[in-house]
Design an enzyme around this catalytic site. Structure first.
Site, PDB file in Angstrom:
ATOM      1  N   ASP A 111       0.878  -1.286  -0.519  1.00  0.00           N
ATOM      2  CA  ASP A 111       0.002  -0.117   0.157  1.00  0.00           C
ATOM      3  C   ASP A 111       0.771   1.751   0.074  1.00  0.00           C
ATOM      4  OD1 ASP A 111      -1.623   2.048   0.806  1.00  0.00           O
ATOM      5  OD2 ASP A 111      -3.068   0.230   0.908  1.00  0.00           O
ATOM      6  N   HIS A 144       2.067   1.879  -2.772  1.00  0.00           N
ATOM      7  CA  HIS A 144       0.679   2.620  -3.675  1.00  0.00           C
ATOM      8  C   HIS A 144       0.997   4.539  -4.138  1.00  0.00           C
ATOM      9  CE1 HIS A 144      -3.094   0.588  -2.587  1.00  0.00           C
ATOM     10  NE2 HIS A 144      -1.947  -0.450  -3.227  1.00  0.00           N
TER      11      HIS A 144
END
Length: 670
Positions: free
Chosen positions: A434, A471
Site C-alpha cells: 500500500d 501505492h
C-alpha cells in the site's frame, strides 16, 4: 545536482584529492545530531541537515576523535538496506538523467560501552576538496544493565510452540525495574531449539529495548484468538465504519491498559494521550513476520536479491489467500453470526458488513501509541495481516535501516505516522503493498483545528529511502482532519510505485496538507506497467503495481468514505514546494504527470464553497515522459523550469485556476 556519477564509484578519488587541497572551502552550516535512542553499547547513528549552499557537494566525510571514519556513501553501502537498490538504479541510468542523491546518515560501529566519543563532519565537493570540520558532537555510549534472553523463561524457537506467555513475562519482568531504554533488554536470539519464535500479541512497556537478533524471527501466530479483541484499540474518537470500529492488537504493541477495547459502540479503546509511554527501542537484524497471508514464493529484484511475492489480496480473496487475515475475518463473522456454518461461499464479499470488518479486524505488524522517544531499526518486516508499522499520537519516533517486503498484500502500508510529531524515516528499503510512507491526522469535525486533545501530524524528515511498488512514495492522507504539515522529504529514490508524491483527502475530512517540501528525489517508472529487461542484476523486472501519476493532489479520494461528522471547512492543500526532481517515465500510463483537483462547489450533498489548492511551487522538475498535466482549481502557484523532454507541443491543461504562473517551462504554456 545533476549528472554526477554514483558516489561510491568516486569515493577513493575524492578522499585522495581532499588530502591535497591547499585551501579548504569555508565551513558550511553543517551540524551533526543523533536521533533519540539511536545508539547502543557498540554503535551510534549520526544524521545531518543539508547545507543551504550544496550545489557542488557530492558526499560527506565523518571523523571520530579527529580520525577519519570514511565517507557517508561507503558507510551506507555497509549498513543501509536501500544502498544496493540505489546502486542498481543509477547503473541503469546510462544517460545520467536521474537526480543523484546524497547521503545524510552514518552508522558508527565498533564502539565501547560507557565511553565518550567526539564526532565531526565535512562536506566533500566535486573538485575533491573538503569543507572545514563542523562543530564537534559529543556522544557517550550507554550500557545495558539487565538483559533477559527469552529462552531463559522457556521460549522455544522451533516454529511451532506458542511463546506468548514466556515472551510477555520476559518483557514485564525486565521492564518493571527499568528507568531508561537501556535498563532492560529483552533478547530474541537463535538458540539450540531453533530460530523462529511463534507468538500472539505482545505489549511493550516504557524504558526497554526489544532486540530481535540476526538469525532470529519473531513470527505471529496464525490464529485470531492469540490477538484478543479486548486487548486492542480504536483508531479514532468516533466510529470508523457502520458495524464495529474496534481493532485487535498488532503483533507488537504499546497500548495503555486503561484504554483497551470494550463492547461495540463504546469508545473505550480510543486514547489520544501523548507521552503515556517513553523510551522504547525495537532493534536488531532479525525478522518480524505477521503470518498474514499465503506467500506465492520469491522473485528476483533489480538488485539481484530475493523478494517475497504475494498474490494480490482483498476482502473477496481473504478467505482463500489469508492466513491470520482469514482467521480474524472468520472470527469477526462468527461474532455477529453465531449460527454460521463456516461456509465462506455464503459471505457477501462486497457487502457492507464484510467491508467493515475487513477494514478493522486484521492485525498490523506493530502499533505504538502515545510513545515519547521510540527507535525502530534494523529489522526485516514481512507479511502483516493489515498494516506494517504504525506510530500513533507519538513524539520523536524514528524508523531506520529496515527492510519491508509486503507487496502485494492488501493494505500493507510500510510505515504510518498518525497524529504524531518530530519523526524521522531514513535508510529504509520499502517494497509495500500500500502506501510506502504515510501520514494521517484524523477525519472530520472531531479532528479539526482547536479540538481538545487533537494533534497535527507534523515536523517529519524523510531521507535516503528506496521505495518500490507501493501505492505512493510519500502519501499524506486520506485522513487529513487535524492537518499534516511541516514535512521534508529529500534524497530518496522511488522505482515502480503507483504514484510519487500523493496528497489525498475528501472535502468533508477537512484540514489538509501544508508546508511540505519534496526536493532532490529521483523517481522512475511511476504508475506504469513496464517491464525492465536485462538490468545490471541480470534479471527482468516487471512493474506489477497500479496505474498512477508522479504527482497527485486530489480531494476526490473515493476510499475515504469512513463514518464521521463532516468538517466545518473543506480540506485543501497549501504551500507545497517541489524542487529539483527527476521523473524517468518511459512508456508511461495514460494518467496525468501532474494531477491537481480542487472543488467546484457544485455537490448538492455538501455545503462547502468552491475550493482551491494554493501556493504550490514546482521548480526544476524534469520529466522524461509525454503525458499531459491536469490542473483544476489551483491559485497563487508557480511552475518554474518544469521540463518535458519528449512531450507534445503543450502538456499543460489548466482549468478553473487563477494567478498560476509558468516561468521557463518547456514546452511552453499556451
Amino acid at each position: 545536482m545533476r549528472k554526477i556519477p554514483m558516489l561510491s564509484s568516486i569515493a577513493c578519488a575524492l578522499l585522495a584529492a581532499s588530502s591535497q587541497a591547499a585551501t579548504p572551502p569555508p565551513a558550511t552550516d553543517l551540524a551533526l545530531s543523533t536521533p533519540a535512542l539511536a545508539q547502543d553499547e557498540k554503535s551510534v547513528v549520526l544524521v545531518w541537515q543539508q547545507p543551504e549552499q550544496r550545489a557542488h557537494i557530492v558526499d560527506y566525510h565523518l571523523y571520530q576523535n579527529g580520525q577519519s571514519l570514511g565517507l557517508a556513501s561507503d558507510n551506507n553501502t555497509l549498513h543501509n538496506p536501500a544502498a544496493p537498490y540505489f546502486k542498481a538504479f543509477y547503473e541503469r541510468d546510462n544517460a545520467h538523467f536521474a537526480y543523484s542523491i546524497r547521503y545524510q546518515n552514518f552508522m558508527v560501529t565498533g564502539l565501547k560501552p560507557a565511553t565518550q566519543y567526539q564526532f565531526q563532519i565535512a562536506a566533500v565537493y566535486d573538485d575533491g576538496q573538503e569543507s572545514q570540520l563542523s562543530a564537534p558532537l559529543q556522544v557517550t555510549t550507554p550500557t545495558y544493565t539487565h538483559t533477559v534472553d527469552i529462552t531463559q523463561l522457556g521460549a522455544k524457537g522451533d516454529g511451532k510452540t506458542l511463546n506468548t506467555k514466556a515472551i510477555q513475562t520476559a518483557i514485564d519482568q525486565c521492564a518493571s525495574q527499568s528507568t531508561n531504554a537501556y535498563g532492560c533488554r529483552v533478547l530474541i536470539a537463535p538458540s539450540d531449539s531453533g530460530a523462529t519464535y511463534v507468538t500472539g500479541a505482545l505489549f511493550l512497556h516504557s524504558n526497554m529495548t526489544l532486540e530481535i537478533a540476526k538469525g532470529a524471527t519473531l513470527k505471529g501466530s496464525p490464529y485470531a484468538k492469540d490477538y484478543p479483541l479486548q486487548q486492542g484499540y480504536q483508531l479514532y474518537s468516533f466510529r470508523t465504519n457502520a458495524t464495529d470500529s474496534r481493532r485487535p492488537p498488532s503483533l507488537l504493541n504499546a497500548l495503555t491498559a486503561d484504554h483497551r477495547n470494550g463492547e461495540n459502540h463504546s469508545q473505550q479503546g480510543y486514547d489520544h494521550r501523548m507521552g503515556t509511554f517513553e523510551n522504547i527501542r525495537i532493534v536488531g537484524a532479525g525478522t518480524l513476520d505477521g503470518s498474514g497471508w499465503l506467500k506465492q514464493g520469491t522473485t528476483r529484484d533489480e538488485a539481484g536479491q530475493e523478494l517475497a511475492y504475494h498474490p494480490p489480496g482483498g476482502r473477496d480473496r481473504v478467505y482463500t489467500l489469508g492466513i491470520l487475515a482469514k482467521d480474524q475475518m472468520i472470527s469477526a463473522y462468527r461474532e455477529y453470526h453465531p449460527n454460521w456454518d463456516g461456509d465462506t461461499s455464503k459471505i457477501e464479499y462486497f457487502g457492507q458488513f464484510n467491508k467493515d470488518i475487513y477494514a478493522n479486524r486484521r492485525s498490523s505488524l506493530a502499533t505504538f501509541r502515545g510513545v515519547n522517544k521510540i527507535y525502530f531499526s534494523g529489522l526485516t518486516l514481512l507479511n502483516p495481516a493489515y498494516h506494517g508499522v504504525m506510530f500513533l499520537d507519538s513524539e520523536q519516533a524514528t524508523m531506520a535501516y529496515t527492510r519491508t517486503e509486503t507487496f502485494d498484500i492488501n493494505n500493507a502500508d510500510g510505515v504510518e505516522f498518525g497524529n504524531s510529531s518530530d519523526f524521522a524515516v531514513f535508510a529504509n528499503f520499502i517494497d509495500s503493498g500500500d502506501d510506502c510512507i504515510n501520514f494521517a491526522a484524523g477525519q472530520g469535525k472531531d479532528y479539526q483545528a482547536g479540538t481538545e486533545g487533537v494533534h497535527s501530524t507534523e515536523r517529519g524528515w524523510v531521507f535516503n529511502n528506496y521505495t518500490r511498488e507501493g501505492h505512493g512514495v510519500l502519501v499524506a492522507g486520506s485522513h487529513t482532519g487535524a492537518w499534516i504539515q511541516d514535512i521534508v522529504a529529500e534524497n530518496n529514490v522511488a522505482f515502480m510505485t503507483d504514484n510519487g508524491l500523493r496528497l489525498k483527502s475528501t472535502l468533508s475530512t477537512g484540514g489538509g496538507v501544508r508546508r511540505i517540501t519534496f526536493r532532490e528525489n529521483a523517481l522512475a517508472d511511476i504508475g506504469s506497467h513496464n517491464t525492465h529487461s536485462a538490468l545490471p542484476s541480470g534479471v527482468d523486472v516487471e512493474n506489477r503495481g497500479g496505474l498512477g501519476s508522479p504527482f497527485v493532489f486530489t480531494l476526490a479520494y473515493k476510499a475515504g468514505d469512513n463514518v464521521f461528522q463532516n468538517a466545518t471547512q473543506a480540506a485543501y492543500f497549501s504551500h507545497i514546494d517541489i524542487d529539483d526532481i527527476t521523473v524517468d517515465n518511459h512508456n508511461p500510463s495514460k494518467k496525468p504527470s501532474i494531477l491537481i483537483d480542487g472543488y467546484d462547489g457544485q455537490d448538492s450533498k455538501v455545503s462547502y464553497p468552491e475550493t482551491w489548492h494554493n501556493h504550490l511551487s514546482f521548480k526544476q522538475v524534469t520529466f522524461y515522459q509525454d503525458q499531459k498535466t491536469r490542473i483544476d482549481h489551483l491559485k497563487d502557484s508557480q511552475f518554474e523550469e518544469v521540463t518535458f523532454l519528449n512531450g507534445d507541443d503543450s502538456p499543460w491543461k489548466l482549468s478553473h485556476s487563477k494567478n498560476v504562473k509558468f516561468v521557463k517551462v518547456s514546452p511552453p504554456y499556451k
